[in-house]
Structure formats: C-alpha cells, structure tokens
Design a protein around this motif. Structure first.
Motif, PDB file in Angstrom:
ATOM      1  N   GLU A 114      -6.030  14.324  -9.163  1.00 15.34           N
ATOM      2  CA  GLU A 114      -5.605  14.395  -7.766  1.00 15.34           C
ATOM      3  C   GLU A 114      -4.566  13.300  -7.498  1.00 15.34           C
ATOM      4  O   GLU A 114      -4.753  12.157  -7.896  1.00 15.34           O
ATOM      5  N   VAL A 115      -3.497  13.685  -6.823  1.00 13.60           N
ATOM      6  CA  VAL A 115      -2.416  12.750  -6.530  1.00 13.60           C
ATOM      7  C   VAL A 115      -2.734  11.947  -5.277  1.00 13.60           C
ATOM      8  O   VAL A 115      -3.203  12.478  -4.277  1.00 13.60           O
ATOM      9  N   HIS A 116      -2.442  10.646  -5.371  1.00 10.29           N
ATOM     10  CA  HIS A 116      -2.574   9.771  -4.214  1.00 10.29           C
ATOM     11  C   HIS A 116      -1.354   8.868  -4.139  1.00 10.29           C
ATOM     12  O   HIS A 116      -0.918   8.305  -5.140  1.00 10.29           O
ATOM     13  N   LEU A 117      -0.844   8.724  -2.927  1.00 10.17           N
ATOM     14  CA  LEU A 117       0.126   7.690  -2.591  1.00 10.17           C
ATOM     15  C   LEU A 117      -0.458   6.970  -1.395  1.00 10.17           C
ATOM     16  O   LEU A 117      -0.663   7.578  -0.345  1.00 10.17           O
ATOM     17  N   VAL A 118      -0.720   5.689  -1.555  1.00  9.66           N
ATOM     18  CA  VAL A 118      -1.391   4.941  -0.494  1.00  9.66           C
ATOM     19  C   VAL A 118      -0.548   3.736  -0.114  1.00  9.66           C
ATOM     20  O   VAL A 118      -0.327   2.837  -0.934  1.00  9.66           O
ATOM     21  N   GLU A 119      -0.103   3.726   1.133  1.00 10.59           N
ATOM     22  CA  GLU A 119       0.667   2.599   1.643  1.00 10.59           C
ATOM     23  C   GLU A 119      -0.269   1.544   2.232  1.00 10.59           C
ATOM     24  O   GLU A 119      -1.331   1.878   2.766  1.00 10.59           O
ATOM     25  N   SER A 120       0.162   0.327   2.148  1.00  8.78           N
ATOM     26  CA  SER A 120      -0.568  -0.770   2.776  1.00  8.78           C
ATOM     27  C   SER A 120       0.411  -1.891   3.095  1.00  8.78           C
ATOM     28  O   SER A 120       1.561  -1.872   2.646  1.00  8.78           O
ATOM     29  N   GLY A 121      -0.064  -2.844   3.892  1.00 13.18           N
ATOM     30  CA  GLY A 121       0.745  -4.014   4.206  1.00 13.18           C
ATOM     31  C   GLY A 121       1.379  -4.007   5.577  1.00 13.18           C
ATOM     32  O   GLY A 121       2.038  -4.973   5.961  1.00 13.18           O
ATOM     33  N   GLY A 122       1.212  -2.922   6.317  1.00 16.80           N
ATOM     34  CA  GLY A 122       1.761  -2.896   7.663  1.00 16.80           C
ATOM     35  C   GLY A 122       0.995  -3.811   8.587  1.00 16.80           C
ATOM     36  O   GLY A 122      -0.042  -4.382   8.231  1.00 16.80           O
ATOM     37  N   GLY A 123       1.535  -3.968   9.783  1.00 16.51           N
ATOM     38  CA  GLY A 123       0.876  -4.818  10.760  1.00 16.51           C
ATOM     39  C   GLY A 123       1.796  -5.172  11.890  1.00 16.51           C
ATOM     40  O   GLY A 123       2.856  -4.568  12.066  1.00 16.51           O
ATOM     41  N   LEU A 124       1.378  -6.175  12.661  1.00 21.33           N
ATOM     42  CA  LEU A 124       2.140  -6.665  13.807  1.00 21.33           C
ATOM     43  C   LEU A 124       2.803  -7.984  13.424  1.00 21.33           C
ATOM     44  O   LEU A 124       2.137  -8.893  12.917  1.00 21.33           O
ATOM     45  N   VAL A 125       4.095  -8.077  13.674  1.00 19.42           N
ATOM     46  CA  VAL A 125       4.836  -9.296  13.333  1.00 19.42           C
ATOM     47  C   VAL A 125       5.874  -9.551  14.420  1.00 19.42           C
ATOM     48  O   VAL A 125       6.342  -8.611  15.081  1.00 19.42           O
ATOM     49  N   GLN A 126       6.215 -10.800  14.609  1.00 15.60           N
ATOM     50  CA  GLN A 126       7.255 -11.144  15.583  1.00 15.60           C
ATOM     51  C   GLN A 126       8.641 -10.897  14.991  1.00 15.60           C
ATOM     52  O   GLN A 126       8.828 -10.934  13.764  1.00 15.60           O
ATOM     53  N   ALA A 127       9.575 -10.656  15.863  1.00 15.86           N
ATOM     54  CA  ALA A 127      10.958 -10.487  15.420  1.00 15.86           C
ATOM     55  C   ALA A 127      11.395 -11.695  14.592  1.00 15.86           C
ATOM     56  O   ALA A 127      11.070 -12.845  14.934  1.00 15.86           O
ATOM     57  N   GLY A 128      12.086 -11.409  13.507  1.00 18.29           N
ATOM     58  CA  GLY A 128      12.497 -12.460  12.583  1.00 18.29           C
ATOM     59  C   GLY A 128      11.517 -12.697  11.454  1.00 18.29           C
ATOM     60  O   GLY A 128      11.838 -13.404  10.494  1.00 18.29           O
ATOM     61  N   GLY A 129      10.348 -12.122  11.570  1.00 19.81           N
ATOM     62  CA  GLY A 129       9.325 -12.306  10.556  1.00 19.81           C
ATOM     63  C   GLY A 129       9.484 -11.354   9.386  1.00 19.81           C
ATOM     64  O   GLY A 129      10.454 -10.596   9.301  1.00 19.81           O
ATOM     65  N   SER A 130       8.505 -11.408   8.500  1.00 24.24           N
ATOM     66  CA  SER A 130       8.540 -10.616   7.272  1.00 24.24           C
ATOM     67  C   SER A 130       7.219  -9.897   7.040  1.00 24.24           C
ATOM     68  O   SER A 130       6.157 -10.365   7.480  1.00 24.24           O
ATOM     69  N   LEU A 131       7.317  -8.789   6.361  1.00 24.34           N
ATOM     70  CA  LEU A 131       6.153  -8.059   5.863  1.00 24.34           C
ATOM     71  C   LEU A 131       6.495  -7.502   4.493  1.00 24.34           C
ATOM     72  O   LEU A 131       7.662  -7.243   4.196  1.00 24.34           O
ATOM     73  N   ARG A 132       5.465  -7.303   3.688  1.00 24.08           N
ATOM     74  CA  ARG A 132       5.644  -6.661   2.385  1.00 24.08           C
ATOM     75  C   ARG A 132       4.749  -5.435   2.323  1.00 24.08           C
ATOM     76  O   ARG A 132       3.525  -5.556   2.363  1.00 24.08           O
ATOM     77  N   LEU A 133       5.375  -4.286   2.262  1.00 24.59           N
ATOM     78  CA  LEU A 133       4.635  -3.038   2.139  1.00 24.59           C
ATOM     79  C   LEU A 133       4.418  -2.709   0.668  1.00 24.59           C
ATOM     80  O   LEU A 133       5.279  -2.984  -0.176  1.00 24.59           O
ATOM     81  N   SER A 134       3.280  -2.099   0.395  1.00 19.67           N
ATOM     82  CA  SER A 134       2.963  -1.642  -0.947  1.00 19.67           C
ATOM     83  C   SER A 134       2.685  -0.146  -0.925  1.00 19.67           C
ATOM     84  O   SER A 134       2.167   0.386   0.062  1.00 19.67           O
ATOM     85  N   CYS A 135       3.031   0.499  -2.015  1.00 20.86           N
ATOM     86  CA  CYS A 135       2.726   1.918  -2.197  1.00 20.86           C
ATOM     87  C   CYS A 135       2.062   2.046  -3.561  1.00 20.86           C
ATOM     88  O   CYS A 135       2.711   1.809  -4.587  1.00 20.86           O
ATOM     89  N   ALA A 136       0.793   2.400  -3.556  1.00 15.44           N
ATOM     90  CA  ALA A 136       0.034   2.548  -4.795  1.00 15.44           C
ATOM     91  C   ALA A 136      -0.051   4.027  -5.148  1.00 15.44           C
ATOM     92  O   ALA A 136      -0.440   4.843  -4.309  1.00 15.44           O
ATOM     93  N   ALA A 137       0.317   4.338  -6.376  1.00 15.08           N
ATOM     94  CA  ALA A 137       0.384   5.732  -6.807  1.00 15.08           C
ATOM     95  C   ALA A 137      -0.640   6.020  -7.894  1.00 15.08           C
ATOM     96  O   ALA A 137      -0.932   5.160  -8.731  1.00 15.08           O
ATOM     97  N   SER A 138      -1.147   7.240  -7.883  1.00 10.30           N
ATOM     98  CA  SER A 138      -2.052   7.691  -8.943  1.00 10.30           C
ATOM     99  C   SER A 138      -2.010   9.202  -9.021  1.00 10.30           C
ATOM    100  O   SER A 138      -1.612   9.878  -8.068  1.00 10.30           O
ATOM    101  N   GLY A 139      -2.390   9.714 -10.179  1.00 10.83           N
ATOM    102  CA  GLY A 139      -2.497  11.164 -10.335  1.00 10.83           C
ATOM    103  C   GLY A 139      -1.253  11.855 -10.840  1.00 10.83           C
ATOM    104  O   GLY A 139      -1.236  13.089 -10.959  1.00 10.83           O
ATOM    105  N   PHE A 140      -0.200  11.085 -11.130  1.00 10.68           N
ATOM    106  CA  PHE A 140       0.997  11.678 -11.710  1.00 10.68           C
ATOM    107  C   PHE A 140       1.668  10.625 -12.598  1.00 10.68           C
ATOM    108  O   PHE A 140       1.305   9.450 -12.574  1.00 10.68           O
ATOM    109  N   THR A 141       2.650  11.050 -13.372  1.00  9.16           N
ATOM    110  CA  THR A 141       3.314  10.146 -14.317  1.00  9.16           C
ATOM    111  C   THR A 141       4.308   9.295 -13.562  1.00  9.16           C
ATOM    112  O   THR A 141       5.479   9.652 -13.402  1.00  9.16           O
ATOM    113  N   PHE A 142       3.847   8.162 -13.107  1.00 12.97           N
ATOM    114  CA  PHE A 142       4.618   7.306 -12.193  1.00 12.97           C
ATOM    115  C   PHE A 142       5.980   6.947 -12.763  1.00 12.97           C
ATOM    116  O   PHE A 142       6.977   6.951 -12.041  1.00 12.97           O
ATOM    117  N   ASP A 143       6.037   6.628 -14.042  1.00 13.57           N
ATOM    118  CA  ASP A 143       7.296   6.190 -14.650  1.00 13.57           C
ATOM    119  C   ASP A 143       8.405   7.229 -14.520  1.00 13.57           C
ATOM    120  O   ASP A 143       9.588   6.883 -14.566  1.00 13.57           O
TER     121      ASP A 143
END
Length: 123
Positions: free
Chosen positions: A1-30
């Motif tokens: 079963e294929v999964h793409l799962v995002e994480s890392g979102g949230g609330l931040v003030q202008a000028g700030g930073s966030l790092r989003l992640s996307c974790a994949a499984s169930g297919f040949t990622f490369d």
C-alpha cells in the motif's frame, strides 16, 4: 500500500522558518520525482517545488530563494525547508509523487498524493 505522509506544518510568525517532511512508502522511491504543492482557502492549488529522481530541484517564482527542497533516498523522504515565511505562504501543503518531474510539478495526473499539512504564517 502506498503512503505519502507530510509532517512539520504549524503556526509561525512572519520571517520564521519551518521544515516540512514527506515520508514515502509502498513504491520504488528512487524512481520517483517528488513535488510540493499548496492550496490556500479560495485559491487554486499551486505547485511550488519539485525534485527529480536524480536530485535536480525546481522552484516556483513565489518561493525561489526562500524554500529549499531536498531528498534522502536512504530514508525515502523529501524535505522542504521554508525560510523567511510570509503570511501569503499560509496554505495546506501537499507532497506528490510521479516518475516524471514534469508531471509532479504540474500536479495533474500524478500517481500519488499525501493528505497535506497546514502551514499558517501570522503577520
């Protein structure tokens, strides 16, 4: 079963930073290009960045110079480092996977989508 799962979102003030992640499984990622899209309320979905299977990065004009996409094939993950965030970056962010970077950049007909993660930038 294929999964793409995002994480890392949230609330931040202008000028700030966030790092989003996307974790994949169930297919040949490369073998897949991965793209990040976002959709703000009342607006069309926007493709903002993509990375080919061999690591070539592409950026939309709205994020170029502020966002950096990268991938870790050993971990089946793609990251989106977002710096100098602006209130107009507020949206739900999705990752998408397709063998063709052109397809994943455009967002139509891609093989797989994640469920999205909310990013909110306050002024």
């Amino acid at each position: 079963e294929v999964h793409l799962v995002e994480s890392g979102g949230g609330l931040v003030q202008a000028g700030g930073s966030l790092r989003l992640s996307c974790a994949a499984s169930g297919f040949t990622f490369d073998d897949y290009a991965i793209g990040w899209h976002r959709q703000a309320p009342g607006k069309e979905r926007e493709g903002i960045s993509s990375i080919s299977s061999d690591g070539i990065a592409y950026y939309g004009s709205s994020v170029k110079g502020r966002f950096t996409i990268s991938r870790d094939n050993a971990k089946n993950m793609v990251f989106l480092q977002m710096n100098n965030l602006k209130p107009e970056d507020t949206a739900v962010y999705y990752c998408a996977a397709d063998p063709l970077v052109e397809t994943v950049a455009g967002g139509y007909g891609v093989d797989y989508w994640g469920q999205g993660t909310q990013v909110t930038v306050s002024s």
